[in-house]
Design a protein around this motif. Structure first.
Motif, PDB file in Angstrom:
ATOM      1  N   TRP A 304      62.938  52.973  -0.027  1.00 51.37           N
ATOM      2  CA  TRP A 304      61.786  52.971   0.873  1.00 51.37           C
ATOM      3  C   TRP A 304      60.470  53.329   0.166  1.00 51.37           C
ATOM      4  O   TRP A 304      59.431  53.398   0.806  1.00 51.37           O
ATOM      5  CB  TRP A 304      62.033  53.925   2.033  1.00 51.37           C
ATOM      6  CG  TRP A 304      62.302  55.343   1.622  1.00 51.37           C
ATOM      7  CD1 TRP A 304      61.386  56.348   1.451  1.00 51.37           C
ATOM      8  CD2 TRP A 304      63.580  55.931   1.337  1.00 51.37           C
ATOM      9  NE1 TRP A 304      62.006  57.510   1.081  1.00 51.37           N
ATOM     10  CE2 TRP A 304      63.362  57.286   1.005  1.00 51.37           C
ATOM     11  CE3 TRP A 304      64.896  55.434   1.334  1.00 51.37           C
ATOM     12  CZ2 TRP A 304      64.400  58.144   0.663  1.00 51.37           C
ATOM     13  CZ3 TRP A 304      65.936  56.295   0.989  1.00 51.37           C
ATOM     14  CH2 TRP A 304      65.681  57.630   0.663  1.00 51.37           C
ATOM     15  N   ALA A 529      64.386  47.135   8.355  1.00 55.12           N
ATOM     16  CA  ALA A 529      65.098  48.367   8.685  1.00 55.12           C
ATOM     17  C   ALA A 529      66.582  48.259   8.361  1.00 55.12           C
ATOM     18  O   ALA A 529      67.176  47.178   8.466  1.00 55.12           O
ATOM     19  CB  ALA A 529      64.915  48.702  10.168  1.00 55.12           C
ATOM     20  N   TYR A 536      67.871  55.868  10.501  1.00 57.89           N
ATOM     21  CA  TYR A 536      67.173  54.601  10.312  1.00 57.89           C
ATOM     22  C   TYR A 536      66.294  54.688   9.069  1.00 57.89           C
ATOM     23  O   TYR A 536      65.634  55.708   8.817  1.00 57.89           O
ATOM     24  CB  TYR A 536      66.326  54.263  11.535  1.00 57.89           C
ATOM     25  CG  TYR A 536      67.148  53.874  12.737  1.00 57.89           C
ATOM     26  CD1 TYR A 536      67.730  52.604  12.807  1.00 57.89           C
ATOM     27  CD2 TYR A 536      67.358  54.765  13.784  1.00 57.89           C
ATOM     28  CE1 TYR A 536      68.503  52.245  13.906  1.00 57.89           C
ATOM     29  CE2 TYR A 536      68.132  54.405  14.889  1.00 57.89           C
ATOM     30  CZ  TYR A 536      68.707  53.144  14.927  1.00 57.89           C
ATOM     31  OH  TYR A 536      69.474  52.785  16.014  1.00 57.89           O
ATOM     32  N   LEU A 538      63.259  52.619   7.055  1.00 54.20           N
ATOM     33  CA  LEU A 538      62.242  51.569   7.084  1.00 54.20           C
ATOM     34  C   LEU A 538      61.766  51.295   5.659  1.00 54.20           C
ATOM     35  O   LEU A 538      61.507  52.219   4.895  1.00 54.20           O
ATOM     36  CB  LEU A 538      61.047  51.996   7.945  1.00 54.20           C
ATOM     37  CG  LEU A 538      61.339  52.370   9.403  1.00 54.20           C
ATOM     38  CD1 LEU A 538      60.045  52.696  10.133  1.00 54.20           C
ATOM     39  CD2 LEU A 538      62.080  51.256  10.115  1.00 54.20           C
TER      40      LEU A 538
END
Length: 540
Positions: A304, A529, A536, A538
């Motif tokens: 991420w 995602a 979760y 992202l």
């Protein structure tokens, strides 16, 4: 009242120091509540059920431990409630930041446990303050959603009362003259003059006010015992996680470590270190960086971590703080603008004028006061009535180093007044103390009498005038939603990324409506995602 209760639990069971006053209990309660909110959110959302259970458990602990509430505590609760009420009543939220990321982030905390890579949705989620966690925890069955407005006002109120009470004790001759009293007077005048509107607080004012509180606590610390050093260390961590620009405040506990090296190992494995590490881990999970958007603090191998976006945000943040919107030289790129003082002309056209406008009245007033403090008194005085401030004292030296480094960082990195004014005010105070180091304590007592009354009047009258002038056109309390609930679907566009995990695009500021939310269309268009072990992630 909750913060006072929590503070008493912490002091009684962990710090084990009964010399604390009610204000210190309240401030320690705020710090502890922030930590509780942070650690819970790693595993659970800070929703109304979780928060209410947390509050009830702590109240039960308080009752079963038979910790007493004194008359002084009740007076403090009444006074802070009144101050909070005045601050909030018919005022507004801090714009635009409240709508952009303060309230949206609070809503994310209320609805979700930690969302990894959240800064990829909105870059400002990468440099959030601990105040948002404190606010999110205050959404419970006792206060409802309006409770998210209270913690900010509470913290400000506690520190207001701390500095007023410090001068009050001197006027009532419960405490003697000291450097701490002079500092309290200088800060009391400044907060009465400048830090007195809820709509102006945001994340900056509580951070700077808390740094003033930390400096005052350091000045009054009588020795570098393990308990005292640990307390100053806790305060330093809390100031830093409110605003990372206050990183130089860590020089204070570091100076105390150096004088008592035997405490270093114990403090290395202490609560404030754990609190700080937890915050840094949160930062890594949210953005991929220990301190966002500083590229050199980022872990580039994380899924991420969008290093290109981070670098761009770092460049833009520095340029904007140096007056990029006022730049008239079209030949300069945004990278070149921030180098070699190319920014100075643009910055001077707006930011410098603002700083001069804000500081000039304060500096002139403080200068006048210090001149008066160095005059001879008409009263008969003894040799002991004139105090010479020792500027070779290690505390004075430590504070001088902090203000000097802080101002250099402010000038060369982020010269926006609201980013670094605690360094500037400290620097002004130390300069005047260095020049006017012979203090006539009879004159100081007179000055304290006058300005105690003036400061009370100024703060109270400003709130009353605002309430009178704005009562017909503003909400009773600041609004954390931008539009009527019936219009909410028209404002937010939903995007389902994975399973039932939705993100929302707002056509204006997000406020507290749908979460997670951004108003950056380009982010929504590339966001992806994943889900791993119920978390979760992202990423771009």
């Amino acid at each position: 009242m909750f913060y006072l209760i929590l503070g008493k639990i912490i002091v009684t069971k962990f710090i084990k120091n009964n010399n604390k006053n009610t204000i210190e209990y309240g401030i320690l309660g705020i710090i502890s509540a922030s930590f509780i909110a942070l650690i819970i959110n790693f595993f659970l959302p800070l929703n109304i059920l979780v928060n209410s259970i947390t509050y009830l458990l702590l109240i039960l602990i308080f009752v079963f431990q038979k910790i007493k509430i004194s008359k002084q505590d009740f007076f403090f609760i009444t006074l802070t409630s009144f101050v909070c009420f005045l601050l909030i009543l018919f005022d507004t939220e801090y714009r635009p930041d409240a709508g952009l990321y303060h309230f949206p982030y609070i809503q994310i905390l209320n609805e979700s446990k930690i969302v990894i890579g959240l800064s990829n949705l909105h870059s400002r989620f990468g440099h959030i303050s601990i105040i948002q966690y404190l606010a999110a925890l205050n959404y419970n069955v006792f206060t409802g959603l309006n409770g998210i407005l209270i913690p900010l006002a509470s913290l400000i109120s506690f520190i207001y009362i701390y500095f007023f009470y410090d001068i009050f004790k001197y006027l009532k001759k419960r405490e003697n003259f000291s450097l701490g009293k002079v500092f309290s007077l200088a800060i009391l005048i400044y907060l009465s003059y400048k830090i007195n509107r809820y709509s102006e607080f945001g994340n900056d004012a509580p951070a700077h006010l808390f740094s003033f509180y930390l400096i005052s606590a350091f000045i009054y610390t009588q020795n570098n015992s393990l308990k005292n050093t640990n307390l100053i260390y806790i305060y330093s961590v809390f100031a830093f996680i409110n605003k990372v620009f206050l990183i130089f405040i860590f020089i204070i506990p570091f100076s105390m470590f150096l004088s008592e090296k035997k405490n270093f190992i114990k403090l290395l494995f202490s609560f404030p270190t754990f609190f700080l590490l937890l915050w840094l881990i949160k930062n890594i999970l949210i953005s991929g960086c220990f301190v966002y958007p500083l590229k050199n603090t980022c872990l580039t191998n994380l899924k991420w971590t969008d290093i290109d976006t981070i670098q761009r945000n770092q460049i833009e943040a520095e340029a904007w703080s140096k007056g990029w919107p006022q730049n008239k030289n079209s030949n300069l790129s945004i990278e070149e603008f921030s180098k070699n003082f190319n920014w100075l002309t643009a910055w001077s056209s707006v930011h410098l004028k603002y700083i001069i406008k804000i500081l000039s009245p304060y500096v002139l007033l403080i200068l006048t006061i210090f001149i008066f403090l160095n005059l001879k008194s008409n009263s008969k005085i003894s040799k002991n009535d004139k105090i010479i401030i020792n500027f070779k004292n290690h505390k004075f030296i430590t504070l001088s180093i902090i203000s000097f480094i802080g101002i250099l960082s402010f000038i060369f990195q982020s010269p926006i007044y609201r980013y670094g004014y605690s360094y500037i005010i400290l620097f002004i105070f130390l300069i005047f103390i260095r020049i006017f180091y012979r203090i006539n304590i009879i004159n100081f007592f007179k000055i304290c009498k006058v300005f105690f009354i003036i400061c009370v009047f100024v703060i109270f009258s400003k709130q009353v005038l605002r309430i009178y002038n704005k009562a017909q056109e503003r909400n009773f309390i600041p609004s954390y939603v931008f539009i009527d609930k019936n219009e909410i679907e028209k404002k937010y566009q939903k995007f389902t990324l994975i399973d039932n995990f939705n993100v929302y695009l707002s056509n204006t500021e997000c406020f507290y409506g749908k979460a997670p939310c951004t108003n950056y269309k380009q982010n929504i268009s590339i966001i992806k995602a994943d889900k791993k072990n119920s978390f979760y992630i992202l990423y771009n």
